[in-house]
Motif scaffolding. Structure first.
Motif, mmCIF file in Angstrom:
data_model
loop_
_atom_site.group_PDB
_atom_site.id
_atom_site.type_symbol
_atom_site.label_atom_id
_atom_site.label_comp_id
_atom_site.label_asym_id
_atom_site.label_seq_id
_atom_site.Cartn_x
_atom_site.Cartn_y
_atom_site.Cartn_z
ATOM 1 N N LYS A 164 94.243 -33.777 -38.747
ATOM 2 C CA LYS A 164 93.831 -32.647 -37.930
ATOM 3 C C LYS A 164 92.867 -31.769 -38.706
ATOM 4 O O LYS A 164 92.905 -31.684 -39.930
ATOM 5 N N LEU A 165 91.993 -31.103 -37.965
ATOM 6 C CA LEU A 165 90.987 -30.249 -38.580
ATOM 7 C C LEU A 165 91.614 -29.187 -39.477
ATOM 8 O O LEU A 165 91.134 -28.941 -40.583
ATOM 9 N N SER A 166 92.671 -28.553 -38.989
ATOM 10 C CA SER A 166 93.289 -27.485 -39.768
ATOM 11 C C SER A 166 93.833 -28.006 -41.091
ATOM 12 O O SER A 166 93.703 -27.341 -42.138
ATOM 13 N N ASP A 167 94.427 -29.201 -41.073
ATOM 14 C CA ASP A 167 94.964 -29.785 -42.302
ATOM 15 C C ASP A 167 93.844 -30.164 -43.263
ATOM 16 O O ASP A 167 93.961 -29.988 -44.483
ATOM 17 N N ARG A 182 86.099 -25.620 -31.933
ATOM 18 C CA ARG A 182 87.350 -26.221 -31.497
ATOM 19 C C ARG A 182 87.950 -25.415 -30.355
ATOM 20 O O ARG A 182 87.978 -24.200 -30.377
ATOM 21 N N GLN A 193 95.474 -28.028 -31.875
ATOM 22 C CA GLN A 193 95.976 -29.305 -32.378
ATOM 23 C C GLN A 193 94.918 -30.399 -32.349
ATOM 24 O O GLN A 193 95.214 -31.562 -32.562
ATOM 25 N N GLN A 194 93.672 -30.030 -32.032
ATOM 26 C CA GLN A 194 92.601 -31.040 -31.997
ATOM 27 C C GLN A 194 92.432 -31.649 -33.378
ATOM 28 O O GLN A 194 92.372 -30.951 -34.377
ATOM 29 N N ASP A 195 92.349 -32.971 -33.429
ATOM 30 C CA ASP A 195 92.172 -33.595 -34.729
ATOM 31 C C ASP A 195 90.701 -33.731 -35.064
ATOM 32 O O ASP A 195 89.824 -33.449 -34.256
ATOM 33 N N ALA A 196 90.439 -34.212 -36.288
ATOM 34 C CA ALA A 196 89.066 -34.203 -36.803
ATOM 35 C C ALA A 196 88.175 -35.215 -36.127
ATOM 36 O O ALA A 196 86.968 -35.171 -36.301
ATOM 37 N N SER A 223 88.414 -36.200 -32.630
ATOM 38 C CA SER A 223 88.578 -36.215 -31.186
ATOM 39 C C SER A 223 87.527 -35.363 -30.509
ATOM 40 O O SER A 223 86.832 -34.582 -31.144
#
Length: 306
Positions: free
Chosen positions: A97-100, A137, A141-144, A146
């Motif tokens: 995920k982007l945040s991670d 974004r 919860q959008q991943d890197a 998607s």
């Protein structure tokens, strides 16, 4: 994510890695093992640390002299890649995920990181790409990788200067070439079959003329005058026979029933005109291309062998 990027193994020459960095805009060359798993990275900063320090007696160079000055080409001076690369490599899973990702890059002070699918490297992710994606974004919860703001770089039709193919890429090229050759062979074979089928139809409709028959008999006479005891009257594709020449090849005594076109007419003329005069006739397959009956022939025979 950048999908076109150079990578090397740990045995690569450092001068070569420096050349790759100078040609590539992403500013990093991943180091991988034999399974293409990243084990380290090399950046321009790594190379600068590997440069020999200036001689002590020269003193510091004034800043204004360094402005807009082109740096001297890198020389490894005996250094090995393992001595300057950053290891181990901190990789990003393809489903992260982007945040991670942003958190990991901030904690480790990373500007770029290899992206892996399982253990295999599939790309390089730049911090600016992550920041750009985060700014657009719409869902936390959008991943890197998607929609609607994908980091995945669109596939480019032409490779860039920093692209390096793998042996697997070359094997794919070989396989594609072999598939193309096989298709061409199939196309040629199909065209040959169609041409042969058309020719067979034309031959089946052709009739023996009186002039042709008399010429055959005249040639047989000349053969006898030369001491021969047989003469080839006509040669024709075995496919002109209704059974493709199998009866002739067997041999089957009913092979004359399989004849069509001029060969059938030749057999009838022999039966009506030459058989009563003591001549014999024989049929034979005279060649076998690829192990199959090719051409057949009818022979007129006389003398002791008849």
């Amino acid at each position: 994510m950048t999908r076109h990027f150079p990578f090397v193994t740990a045995d690569a020459d450092l001068d070569y890695v420096a050349k790759l960095l100078s040609e590539c805009e992403i500013g990093v060359v991943p180091v991988v093992d034999e399974q293409l798993a990243p084990i380290g990275i090399v950046t321009r900063s790594n190379l600068e640390k590997g440069r020999p320090a200036p001689a002590a007696d020269l003193g510091p160079i004034p800043e204004f002299l360094l402005q807009n000055r082109r740096k001297a080409p890198f020389r490894s001076n005996g250094l090995a890649l393992r001595q300057v690369m950053t290891a181990p490599a901190i990789s990003v899973p393809s489903g992260a995920k982007l945040s991670d990702i942003a958190k990991m890059m901030q904690e480790h002070h990373l500007k770029r990181a290899p992206v892996v699918d399982g253990h295999k490297i599939i790309g390089v992710l730049l911090r600016r790409e992550v920041l750009h994606a985060l700014s657009g974004r719409k869902h936390p919860q959008q991943d890197a990788f998607s929609q609607p703001k994908p980091i995945l770089s669109p596939a480019r039709s032409e490779p860039e200067a920093c692209d390096i193919a793998t042996a697997e890429d070359f094997r794919d090229l070989v396989a594609a070439h072999e598939r193309q050759l096989e298709k061409e062979r199939e196309d040629r074979h199909r065209a040959m079959l169609e041409l042969r089928e058309q020719r067979i139809k034309e031959l089946a409709a052709r009739r023996l003329t009186e002039g042709q028959w008399r010429e055959m008999v005249s040639q047989a006479r000349r053969a006898a005058a030369s001491g021969l005891t047989e003469h080839l009257l006509i040669r024709f594709p075995a496919q002109l026979c209704l059974d493709g020449g199998r009866a002739i090849n067997a041999p089957d005594p009913h092979w004359p029933d399989m004849l069509r076109g001029e060969p059938a007419d030749v057999f009838k003329r022999w039966r009506n005109e030459l058989q009563p005069r003591g001549f014999k006739i024989a049929a034979q397959i005279v060649d076998f291309p690829e192990g199959l009956p090719g051409d057949a022939a009818l022979f007129l025979m006389w003398g002791k062998r008849a």
